[in-house]
Design a protein around this motif. Structure first.
Motif, PDB file in Angstrom:
ATOM      1  N   ILE A  58       5.093   6.297 -11.298  1.00 56.06           N
ATOM      2  CA  ILE A  58       4.461   4.848 -11.008  1.00 56.06           C
ATOM      3  C   ILE A  58       3.580   4.592 -10.016  1.00 56.06           C
ATOM      4  N   ALA A  59       2.940   3.742 -10.818  1.00 51.65           N
ATOM      5  CA  ALA A  59       1.166   3.220 -10.224  1.00 51.65           C
ATOM      6  C   ALA A  59       2.103   1.339 -10.460  1.00 51.65           C
ATOM      7  N   ALA A  60       1.975   1.889  -8.140  1.00 49.51           N
ATOM      8  CA  ALA A  60       1.883   1.033  -7.367  1.00 49.51           C
ATOM      9  C   ALA A  60       1.357  -0.110  -7.612  1.00 49.51           C
ATOM     10  N   ALA A  61       1.489  -1.202  -7.282  1.00 46.81           N
ATOM     11  CA  ALA A  61       0.658  -2.499  -7.627  1.00 46.81           C
ATOM     12  C   ALA A  61       0.213  -2.637  -5.940  1.00 46.81           C
ATOM     13  N   ASN A  62      -0.636  -2.088  -4.914  1.00 41.26           N
ATOM     14  CA  ASN A  62      -1.167  -2.213  -3.894  1.00 41.26           C
ATOM     15  C   ASN A  62      -1.098  -3.473  -3.818  1.00 41.26           C
ATOM     16  N   PRO A  63      -0.645  -4.675  -2.984  1.00 42.65           N
ATOM     17  CA  PRO A  63      -1.392  -6.214  -2.317  1.00 42.65           C
ATOM     18  C   PRO A  63      -2.863  -6.282  -1.916  1.00 42.65           C
ATOM     19  N   LEU A  64      -2.913  -4.841  -0.897  1.00 45.86           N
ATOM     20  CA  LEU A  64      -4.448  -5.179  -0.964  1.00 45.86           C
ATOM     21  C   LEU A  64      -4.187  -6.605   0.494  1.00 45.86           C
ATOM     22  N   ARG A  65      -3.540  -6.630   1.171  1.00 50.10           N
ATOM     23  CA  ARG A  65      -3.492  -7.861   2.281  1.00 50.10           C
ATOM     24  C   ARG A  65      -3.436  -7.447   3.773  1.00 50.10           C
ATOM     25  N   GLY A  66      -2.840  -5.516   3.768  1.00 49.39           N
ATOM     26  CA  GLY A  66      -3.437  -5.358   5.074  1.00 49.39           C
ATOM     27  C   GLY A  66      -2.540  -4.226   5.656  1.00 49.39           C
ATOM     28  N   VAL A  67      -3.487  -3.085   6.485  1.00 49.86           N
ATOM     29  CA  VAL A  67      -2.104  -1.750   5.817  1.00 49.86           C
ATOM     30  C   VAL A  67      -1.046  -1.800   6.448  1.00 49.86           C
ATOM     31  N   ASN A  68      -0.035  -2.448   7.620  1.00 53.34           N
ATOM     32  CA  ASN A  68       1.393  -2.829   7.564  1.00 53.34           C
ATOM     33  C   ASN A  68       1.816  -3.149   7.063  1.00 53.34           C
ATOM     34  N   SER A  69       1.155  -4.035   6.492  1.00 45.31           N
ATOM     35  CA  SER A  69       2.490  -5.211   5.321  1.00 45.31           C
ATOM     36  C   SER A  69       1.959  -3.635   3.815  1.00 45.31           C
ATOM     37  N   ASP A  70       0.973  -3.512   3.619  1.00 39.14           N
ATOM     38  CA  ASP A  70       0.828  -3.224   2.086  1.00 39.14           C
ATOM     39  C   ASP A  70       1.706  -1.803   2.369  1.00 39.14           C
TER      40      ASP A  70
END
Length: 259
Positions: A58-70
């Motif tokens: 599975i290649a996850a879609a990383n939101p790249l918004r913040g360490v905690n939320s990601d």
């Protein structure tokens, strides 16, 4: 069983038969997390090798918004995966997987691909500046203002191939530059949470010509984390999973088969 689940199962089975692929139920699922200025298809070469060897990926879609939320987004994905998992992160994605794996007993290994492995309270910015050598800052395009007052960061497309992917064919690197995913500026300075690498075995691979994260910093983090094996790719850029997918896939498989 619901109609939706039944249809999904039928389609999935047919897809496997048509592709000639059969994934082994006794092998860990490999979850791949991309980093800043990349996207999920940066793992395509690695995925091809892993699937050929019978791994479900599975290649996850990383939101790249913040360490905690990601990390919360990846953690939610991990909750849906049955059986053991090897969690793999590239670049900023290393900070994400180290946070996301905490509390998931099914994560048996962490693989850091040219990636940050922060201690609690450390940020990507601080770690990349711990040793000299990063040339990322001058290659960034003007920040993009966001409605919430924050900013998104991109690498200037003209500078992207040399900065990010110097060992990737130029035409492919130009495509990567056009499809790069931006990262929220605040995410790079956000302190990391509790590090999973303190309790979960880890493996590291990176290039000795990385221009985003100094190789000295990557080496230091690998040693600090007690890396089971560290592979240094001679002449490798920041995207060794693109330029040397077989090398990265082999290390992931070592993590997957470790006791």
């Amino acid at each position: 069983m619901s109609l939706r689940n039944s249809l999904f199962g039928t389609v999935a089975a047919a897809t496997l038969l048509l592709s000639g692929q059969a994934f082994s139920a006794d092998k860990p699922t490999i979850v791949l997390v991309h980093g800043a200025f990349a996207e999920s298809d940066s793992w395509n070469g690695v995925i091809k090798d892993l699937q050929a060897d019978g791994y479900s990926v599975i290649a996850a879609a990383n939101p790249l918004r913040g360490v905690n939320s990601d990390a919360k987004a990846v953690s939610a994905l991990l909750t849906s995966v049955k059986g053991p998992v090897v969690l793999v992160g590239h670049s900023y994605g290393g900070s994400v997987i180290s946070d996301a794996a905490t509390g998931h007993d099914n994560v048996k290994g962490l693989v850091f691909v040219a990636a940050f492995a922060p201690e609690a309270g450390e940020s990507a910015v601080a770690l990349s500046g711990k040793f000299p050598g990063s040339t990322l800052a001058p290659t960034l395009a003007p920040p993009v203002a966001l409605p919430d007052g924050g900013h998104d960061l991109y690498i200037d497309q003209a500078k992207f191939p040399q900065q990010f992917a110097a060992d990737v064919p130029k035409e492919e690197a130009k495509l990567m530059a056009a499809t790069q995913r931006p990262i929220a500026e605040a995410a790079l300075g956000e302190p990391a949470g509790k590090p999973a690498w303190k309790t979960i075995p880890s493996w590291f691979v990176y290039g000795d010509a990385d221009k985003n994260i100094p190789p000295a910093a990557l080496e230091w983090m690998a040693k600090r984390a007690g890396s089971k094996e560290t592979v240094v790719v001679k002449g490798g850029s920041h995207v060794v999973m693109v330029s040397h997918p077989e090398t990265v896939a082999r290390l992931i498989e070592k993590a997957a088969s470790a006791d």
